[in-house]
Design a protein around this motif. Sequence first.
Motif, PDB file in Angstrom:
ATOM      1  N   ALA A 302     -12.364 -59.227  47.628  1.00  0.00           N
ATOM      2  CA  ALA A 302     -12.297 -59.379  46.174  1.00  0.00           C
ATOM      3  C   ALA A 302     -13.606 -58.991  45.501  1.00  0.00           C
ATOM      4  N   THR A 303     -14.716 -59.164  46.186  1.00  0.00           N
ATOM      5  CA  THR A 303     -16.019 -58.841  45.587  1.00  0.00           C
ATOM      6  C   THR A 303     -16.111 -57.354  45.261  1.00  0.00           C
ATOM      7  N   ASP A 304     -15.696 -56.509  46.190  1.00  0.00           N
ATOM      8  CA  ASP A 304     -15.741 -55.067  45.953  1.00  0.00           C
ATOM      9  C   ASP A 304     -14.759 -54.663  44.851  1.00  0.00           C
ATOM     10  N   ARG A 305     -13.552 -55.222  44.876  1.00  0.00           N
ATOM     11  CA  ARG A 305     -12.570 -54.874  43.837  1.00  0.00           C
ATOM     12  C   ARG A 305     -13.072 -55.294  42.466  1.00  0.00           C
ATOM     13  N   HIS A 306     -13.666 -56.488  42.405  1.00  0.00           N
ATOM     14  CA  HIS A 306     -14.172 -56.995  41.139  1.00  0.00           C
ATOM     15  C   HIS A 306     -15.297 -56.097  40.614  1.00  0.00           C
ATOM     16  N   ALA A 307     -16.209 -55.700  41.491  1.00  0.00           N
ATOM     17  CA  ALA A 307     -17.319 -54.835  41.077  1.00  0.00           C
ATOM     18  C   ALA A 307     -16.803 -53.501  40.551  1.00  0.00           C
ATOM     19  N   ARG A 308     -15.783 -52.947  41.197  1.00  0.00           N
ATOM     20  CA  ARG A 308     -15.223 -51.669  40.736  1.00  0.00           C
ATOM     21  C   ARG A 308     -14.546 -51.832  39.376  1.00  0.00           C
ATOM     22  N   ARG A 309     -13.831 -52.947  39.185  1.00  0.00           N
ATOM     23  CA  ARG A 309     -13.164 -53.163  37.887  1.00  0.00           C
ATOM     24  C   ARG A 309     -14.185 -53.280  36.765  1.00  0.00           C
ATOM     25  N   VAL A 310     -15.222 -54.065  37.002  1.00  0.00           N
ATOM     26  CA  VAL A 310     -16.237 -54.267  35.964  1.00  0.00           C
ATOM     27  C   VAL A 310     -17.012 -52.979  35.710  1.00  0.00           C
ATOM     28  N   GLY A 311     -17.361 -52.275  36.775  1.00  0.00           N
ATOM     29  CA  GLY A 311     -18.137 -51.058  36.622  1.00  0.00           C
ATOM     30  C   GLY A 311     -17.375 -49.949  35.921  1.00  0.00           C
ATOM     31  N   SER A 312     -16.057 -49.910  36.106  1.00  0.00           N
ATOM     32  CA  SER A 312     -15.253 -48.854  35.483  1.00  0.00           C
ATOM     33  C   SER A 312     -14.808 -49.200  34.076  1.00  0.00           C
ATOM     34  N   GLY A 313     -15.160 -50.410  33.621  1.00  0.00           N
ATOM     35  CA  GLY A 313     -14.759 -50.824  32.272  1.00  0.00           C
ATOM     36  C   GLY A 313     -13.335 -51.309  32.171  1.00  0.00           C
ATOM     37  N   GLN A 314     -12.663 -51.568  33.316  1.00  0.00           N
ATOM     38  CA  GLN A 314     -11.278 -52.042  33.303  1.00  0.00           C
ATOM     39  C   GLN A 314     -11.184 -53.556  33.138  1.00  0.00           C
ATOM     40  N   ALA A 315     -12.342 -54.227  33.031  1.00  0.00           N
ATOM     41  CA  ALA A 315     -12.331 -55.691  32.891  1.00  0.00           C
ATOM     42  C   ALA A 315     -13.168 -56.097  31.677  1.00  0.00           C
TER      43      ALA A 315
END
Length: 589
Positions: A302-315
Amino acid sequence: MGGTVEVTGLTKSFGSQNIWSDVTLTLPPGEITALLGPSGTGKSVFLKSLMGLLRPESGRCLVNGVDMVTAKESRRLDLRTKFGVLFQDGALFGSMSVYDNVAFPLRAHTRKTEAQVREIALQKLDLVGLLGQEHKLPGEISGGMRKRAGLARSLVTEPEIILCDEPDSGLDPVRTANLAQLLLDVNAQTDATMLVVTHNIELARTLPDNLGMLYRRRLVMYGPREQFLLTDHPVVSQFMAGDPTGPIGMSEETDHSLDPALDDTYGYATDHGRRTLVRTGARAIEVLPRQLMPVSGQARAATDRHARRVGSGQAPLFIADDEEADRPAALRRPDPLVRALDRTGEFFALALDTLRASVRRPIAARELLDQLWFVTSVSWIPAMLIAIPFGAVIALQLGTLTVQVGAQSFTGAASVLAVVQQAAPIVTTLVIAGAGGAAICADLGSRTIRDEIDAMRVIGIDPVQRLVVPRVWACVVAAVLLNGLVSVVGVLGGYFFNVIVQGGTPGAYLASFTALAQISDLWVGELKAVLFGFLAGAVAAYRGLHTRPGPKGVGESVNQSVVVTFLLLFFVNFVVTTLYLQLVPGKGA
């Protein structure tokens, strides 16, 4: 990866009291989300709405693509097996040991051998620090231990979605920290989607990946932890700092509006053309607290998925529009007639569900026998004691009347018909409702306020089939058996008082009885007993399942169940008697 939960426009009220309106959020699969908010904002109600235990007035709640608001109960029961739920007080079944509570979901929904069940149950008990306490009943352990046992039970089926309602309540700071670490380790191992309701600020800062906050019937903010904690929103800042000064008051009635005109400490900030409310002089924390890491060192997917979501602006961080958040929710004043019709409909729905569940497997035969023994044991002596004077009064009254009109030969028949068709089923049911029915209502009511009924639904067990059916049919069988006993005792009491007190002729009494009374008259009384017993059990079960919180709520439900049963009993008896007289002219009923 864990299950998906998507909430859109969810609104829930109880009568005229709106709990929250238009709540929209998505729980990222496999991530940990914490839901915050002052006491009384409906966080526990929100959890129960996600599981379909409460039905919102509007909106959708998609769990793995299925709307829990509109789905059939059978479909919801199936989906709830994907949940692991930790209730506020553990919601353990009081009649089972700690071990049996933890093993219960495995026995109900898997084909594992008892050895496998024992291995898994003991492993989870060891995980929460309760190994060695498995033989104790829930009433023999502390509140914190019950909480940890509830957590162990929620984990045995390896659920896709884990919901925790204030897991830190009743625990000391050290055990709270251990519990938070345990939840993180479970997430690392299972990748389950988690939603944690908490008031613990330290837990909220360090455990979740995402945070949301309910305030004044709205979701005022929701988004990634690293954005949520750095906000200077006045409500969030005050809550996270535990500051007594701010819009949050001592109670919901004293909470302030977010209207900046009410306090010069608030002002507006503009972000990309959108106005948001900030507190002048308030500062967000300067350093983001370090998030907990799994003790085992295992990386969380979940840590990697969360970082990708936040970094891509999807969160993006959601902040409720200030005007929308401050708009008072419309209150719906329930019409007394509509409310009465709703309750009547709910009662008949429960009665139909009871009949349908009666023919479904597995049949709770052991529970039925236990309840039958209980209802009969507490009812048969009072029923006999009432039957004797009842039969005597009927015989004395009819004996006096028949003497006055010169029809002494009909005294026996009239007395027997009155006892068998009227007095016996009514007396039997009154006693069952006042003794067994009251106990059934109190038992189910206590289970309801302890969240045991909700816990059964979450585990995927239908409480109607498991608890209501055996109790209702126990009342029916007890009513049939006691009706025959009361009929015999009542007839003998009438005979004794007519012959001894009024000087009646034994031969005439018996001759009248045998000449006019028939076996069909006894069947009429038994059929009434079946119907009345079903009513007594169904009313007791309905009131028990709809008990308000607290001991007072249980007491009110018991009182209402007895009173309503009495009223229904005499009304239904009138209807049945009228129909019988129309279908069988010349006979009494």
